[in-house]
Design an enzyme around this catalytic site. Structure first.
Site, PDB file in Angstrom:
ATOM      1  N   HIS A  75     -30.707 161.487  18.300  1.00 51.16           N
ATOM      2  CA  HIS A  75     -31.109 160.844  17.229  1.00 51.16           C
ATOM      3  C   HIS A  75     -30.202 159.479  16.831  1.00 51.16           C
ATOM      4  CE1 HIS A  75     -32.787 160.185  13.173  1.00 51.16           C
ATOM      5  NE2 HIS A  75     -31.475 160.543  12.580  1.00 51.16           N
ATOM      6  N   GLY A 122     -25.568 158.778  13.141  1.00 51.89           N
ATOM      7  CA  GLY A 122     -25.420 159.129  11.702  1.00 51.89           C
ATOM      8  C   GLY A 122     -26.220 160.227  11.152  1.00 51.89           C
ATOM      9  N   ASP A 123     -25.915 160.784   9.950  1.00 51.76           N
ATOM     10  CA  ASP A 123     -26.855 161.436   9.379  1.00 51.76           C
ATOM     11  C   ASP A 123     -28.049 160.647   8.902  1.00 51.76           C
ATOM     12  OD1 ASP A 123     -25.352 163.552   9.636  1.00 51.76           O
ATOM     13  OD2 ASP A 123     -24.504 163.279   7.537  1.00 51.76           O
ATOM     14  N   SER A 124     -29.164 161.503   8.595  1.00 49.47           N
ATOM     15  CA  SER A 124     -30.822 160.682   8.530  1.00 49.47           C
ATOM     16  C   SER A 124     -30.422 159.867   7.016  1.00 49.47           C
ATOM     17  CB  SER A 124     -31.807 161.753   8.244  1.00 49.47           C
ATOM     18  OG  SER A 124     -32.761 161.110   8.086  1.00 49.47           O
ATOM     19  N   GLY A 125     -30.951 158.791   6.935  1.00 46.65           N
ATOM     20  CA  GLY A 125     -30.802 158.062   5.584  1.00 46.65           C
ATOM     21  C   GLY A 125     -29.544 157.379   5.338  1.00 46.65           C
ATOM     22  N   LYS A 175     -28.991 153.717   9.568  1.00 48.29           N
ATOM     23  CA  LYS A 175     -28.958 153.030  10.495  1.00 48.29           C
ATOM     24  C   LYS A 175     -30.140 151.997  11.112  1.00 48.29           C
ATOM     25  CE  LYS A 175     -29.468 157.277  12.538  1.00 48.29           C
ATOM     26  NZ  LYS A 175     -29.460 158.052  11.170  1.00 48.29           N
ATOM     27  N   SER A 176     -31.213 152.284  10.592  1.00 48.54           N
ATOM     28  CA  SER A 176     -32.266 151.343  10.970  1.00 48.54           C
ATOM     29  C   SER A 176     -32.127 149.973  10.157  1.00 48.54           C
ATOM     30  CB  SER A 176     -33.699 151.843  10.473  1.00 48.54           C
ATOM     31  OG  SER A 176     -33.689 153.170  11.338  1.00 48.54           O
ATOM     32  N   ASP A 218     -34.559 155.455  15.779  1.00 48.58           N
ATOM     33  CA  ASP A 218     -34.845 156.865  15.492  1.00 48.58           C
ATOM     34  C   ASP A 218     -34.741 157.754  16.695  1.00 48.58           C
ATOM     35  OD1 ASP A 218     -35.370 158.730  13.562  1.00 48.58           O
ATOM     36  OD2 ASP A 218     -37.090 159.089  14.866  1.00 48.58           O
ATOM     37  N   GLU A 242     -38.258 151.606  12.020  1.00 47.52           N
ATOM     38  CA  GLU A 242     -38.618 152.238  10.543  1.00 47.52           C
ATOM     39  C   GLU A 242     -37.613 151.578   9.480  1.00 47.52           C
ATOM     40  OE1 GLU A 242     -39.587 156.440   8.446  1.00 47.52           O
ATOM     41  OE2 GLU A 242     -39.172 156.471  10.475  1.00 47.52           O
ATOM     42  N   ARG A 293      -7.194 153.723  10.851  1.00 46.25           N
ATOM     43  CA  ARG A 293      -6.993 152.224  10.351  1.00 46.25           C
ATOM     44  C   ARG A 293      -6.403 151.348  11.405  1.00 46.25           C
ATOM     45  NH1 ARG A 293      -4.050 152.681   4.418  1.00 46.25           N
ATOM     46  NH2 ARG A 293      -4.621 150.236   4.625  1.00 46.25           N
TER      47      ARG A 293
END
Length: 314
Positions: free
Chosen positions: A140, A155-158, A161-162, A179, A204, A245
């Site tokens: 993913h 990374g987590d959905s939402g 990324k897109s 996706d 998307e 850092r």
């Protein structure tokens, strides 16, 4: 190996010519990427004959066959035609031995020809088959080509990324997959990523829907596949959470048997993630070319400490 490839697909991918048995190319399948040159078999040694491999005839095999006694040649050509033999290939547009043609026709095995040299066509077919038959897994994320560097954004959905990928596309970089990224190991050091056919060139964007990147931004905004050289993981910023850092904490993620450098980037309001990923890609490329900004900072710091200690002694 994780599948099979039809001889017809091989013909199309490697631009081979079907000499005989075109109707059998869709019925015969290749299940291993190894390719056999049956030199020993033409001398009569069949103890370890790999009949499930493509049988490639080059100048050596064809020249030797021409000097064989006809009865022996016919017998050995028949023995080359195993139940699992996918096809025969003759390189350099050499003349196909008549006995091989008769045996292959009787056993419904296609014979293919190419004008390429034996080593060239062997390498071309091996690369194609290793890619098609290699074990695959789905990840993913979003895969981008940034300055020629394959960057996998996870990374987590939402998390965005897109949207970040869209920003990178507008900055002149290329989309490989959104996706879902299909990955496979090409060799001991290389992981290749590509898009599933159903999602190719599509992106998307929440609130907008699915957009066709190639249609909107042109053919230069997309790419079919790329080597994954860097993983950028997006994380929501949280107070008290520690992020690297100085760039001294090297982290790697393993895909199949290959370790790939990974960096974690905190996401928060006001940060332009696309520009940060772009800078991360350039910085990684600089490191591979021998320039490390972190080491330069550490050297500058050491020199400053040394200068201050000298001044204190005076």
């Amino acid at each position: 190996m994780a599948g099979k490839v039809s001889v017809a697909s091989l013909v199309q991918a490697c631009k081979l010519n079907v000499y005989i048995g075109e109707k059998y190319t869709k019925e015969r399948y290749i299940t291993v990427s190894d390719i056999s040159r049956p030199g020993l078999e033409l001398t009569g040694y069949f103890d370890y004959y790999p009949e499930d491999r493509i049988q490639l005839f080059g100048m050596t095999e064809v020249s030797y066959a021409q000097k064989m006694e006809p009865t022996t040649k016919k017998k050995y050509m028949e023995m080359l035609c195993g139940e699992e033999t996918p096809c025969f290939i003759v390189s350099r547009d050499l003349t196909v031995p008549m006995e091989l043609e008769e045996a292959a026709n009787a056993h419904q095995i296609p014979i293919l020809r190419t004008k390429l040299a034996t080593t060239r066509i062997l390498s071309k077919m091996t690369n194609y088959l290793e890619g098609e038959l290699a074990p695959r897994q789905s990840i993913h994320g979003v895969l981008m080509d940034i300055y020629g560097l394959g960057v996998l954004i996870t990374g987590d959905s939402g998390i965005g990324k897109s949207e970040t990928a869209l920003d990178l596309i507008k900055r002149g970089h290329r989309l490989i997959a959104d996706d879902r990224v299909e990955v496979y190991q090409q060799d001991e050091q290389t992981i290749i990523g590509e898009s599933p056919k159903i999602l190719r060139h599509l992106l998307e964007i929440r609130g907008v829907g699915i957009i066709d990147v190639m249609n909107l931004y042109g053919a230069g905004a997309v790419k079919s596949e790329t080597e994954i050289q860097l993983i950028v993981h997006l994380e929501n910023w949280a107070k008290g959470k520690q992020f690297d850092r100085l760039g001294t904490g090297e982290v790697q993620a393993r895909i199949f048997d290959v370790d790939i450098p990974k960096i974690n980037i905190p996401v928060m309001i006001g940060r332009n993630i696309a520009i940060i990923i772009e800078a991360a890609a350039m910085n990684y490329r600089a490191k591979t070319m021998g320039y490390d900004a972190t080491k330069k900072f550490q050297n500058n710091l050491a020199e400053l400490i040394h200068e201050n200690s000298v001044q204190e002694k005076k």
